[in-house]
Design a protein around this motif. Structure first.
Motif, PDB file in Angstrom:
ATOM      1  N   PHE A   1       2.064  72.411  72.076  1.00  0.00           N
ATOM      2  CA  PHE A   1       2.615  71.070  72.297  1.00  0.00           C
ATOM      3  C   PHE A   1       4.077  71.054  71.868  1.00  0.00           C
ATOM      4  N   ASN A   2       4.881  70.384  72.645  1.00  0.00           N
ATOM      5  CA  ASN A   2       6.308  70.294  72.349  1.00  0.00           C
ATOM      6  C   ASN A   2       6.718  68.852  72.092  1.00  0.00           C
ATOM      7  N   CYS A   3       7.749  68.719  71.283  1.00  0.00           N
ATOM      8  CA  CYS A   3       8.215  67.394  70.889  1.00  0.00           C
ATOM      9  C   CYS A   3       9.709  67.462  70.625  1.00  0.00           C
ATOM     10  N   THR A   4      10.432  66.456  71.049  1.00  0.00           N
ATOM     11  CA  THR A   4      11.858  66.373  70.723  1.00  0.00           C
ATOM     12  C   THR A   4      12.129  65.034  70.066  1.00  0.00           C
ATOM     13  N   TYR A   5      13.121  65.022  69.189  1.00  0.00           N
ATOM     14  CA  TYR A   5      13.506  63.777  68.531  1.00  0.00           C
ATOM     15  C   TYR A   5      15.007  63.597  68.673  1.00  0.00           C
TER      16      TYR A   5
END
Lengths: 111, 114
Positions: free
Chosen positions: A21-25
């Motif tokens: 799973f990938n996530c950016t902030y």
């Protein structure tokens, strides 16, 4: 644009698969980072914190890239019990610990 | 194991009615949070208390929502009047160290406004 964005789901994988799973902030002032797990119609529960050096807990590995403002979660050897929604969370510690949640990525592990 | 308690677990109400939710945090946790979670989205902070004081209520629709934590222990979140768009899960969480510590969530109150 949302402050925390995750891969849109759902992810449907067979038992034993590896899933990432990938996530950016977007807020570079974010101080600490977490993955929470939420089962259907239940409350979120902390899965693991995410550190710059990367950290592992059994089949779960979390990584943080501050320069790219990117967080990942890798699940190896998926189990049926891993089926849940995985929430990427950042903590603006300079604002009293306010947690900002991504929209979640649903994982369904099939036999 | 200590838990965050919430009641009721489910609430069905008609629009324009008043509703109230209650939360009892883990004993000793000075920081209490109320979140709203709409189906398919992550929780969004409504209000944060440190003891009895409000630390952040920037996302609380103050024309209809109110929250209090009079003695710095349990807390009540009220909606008056309820609107159709308020249908959601309302989650309470508590923490012993708001800067970096884990937040522990209660089971939530699922509100349906008809």
């Amino acid at each position: 644009r949302k402050e925390v964005e995750q891969d849109p789901g759902p992810f449907n994988v067979p038992e034993g698969a590896t899933v990432a799973f990938n996530c950016t902030y977007s807020n570079s002032a974010s101080q600490s980072f977490f993955w929470y797990r939420q089962d259907c119609r239940k409350e979120p529960k902390l899965l693991m914190s995410v550190y710059s050096s990367g950290n592992e807990d059994g089949r779960f590995t979390a990584q943080l890239n501050r320069a790219s403002q990117y967080i990942s979660l890798l699940i190896r050897d998926s189990k049926l019990s891993d089926s849940a929604t995985y929430l990427c969370v950042v903590n603006r510690s300079n604002q009293g610990g306010k947690l900002i949640f991504g929209q979640g990525t649903e994982l369904s592990v099939k036999p | 194991e200590a838990e965050v308690a919430q009641s009721p677990r489910y609430k069905i109400t008609e629009k324009s009615q008043a509703v109230a939710f209650w939360c009892d945090p883990i004993s000793g946790h000075a920081t209490l949070y109320w979140y709203r979670q709409i189906l398919g989205q992550g929780p969004e902070l409504l209000v944060q208390f440190q003891d009895e004081s409000v630390v952040d209520d920037s996302q609380l629709p103050k024309d209809r929502f109110s929250a209090e934590r009079l003695k710095g222990v349990d807390s009540t979140l009220k909606i008056q009047p309820a609107e159709l768009g308020d249908s959601a899960m309302y989650l309470c969480a508590s923490s012993s160290s708001p800067g970096f510590g884990e937040q522990f969530f209660g089971p939530g109150t699922r509100l349906t406004v008809l």
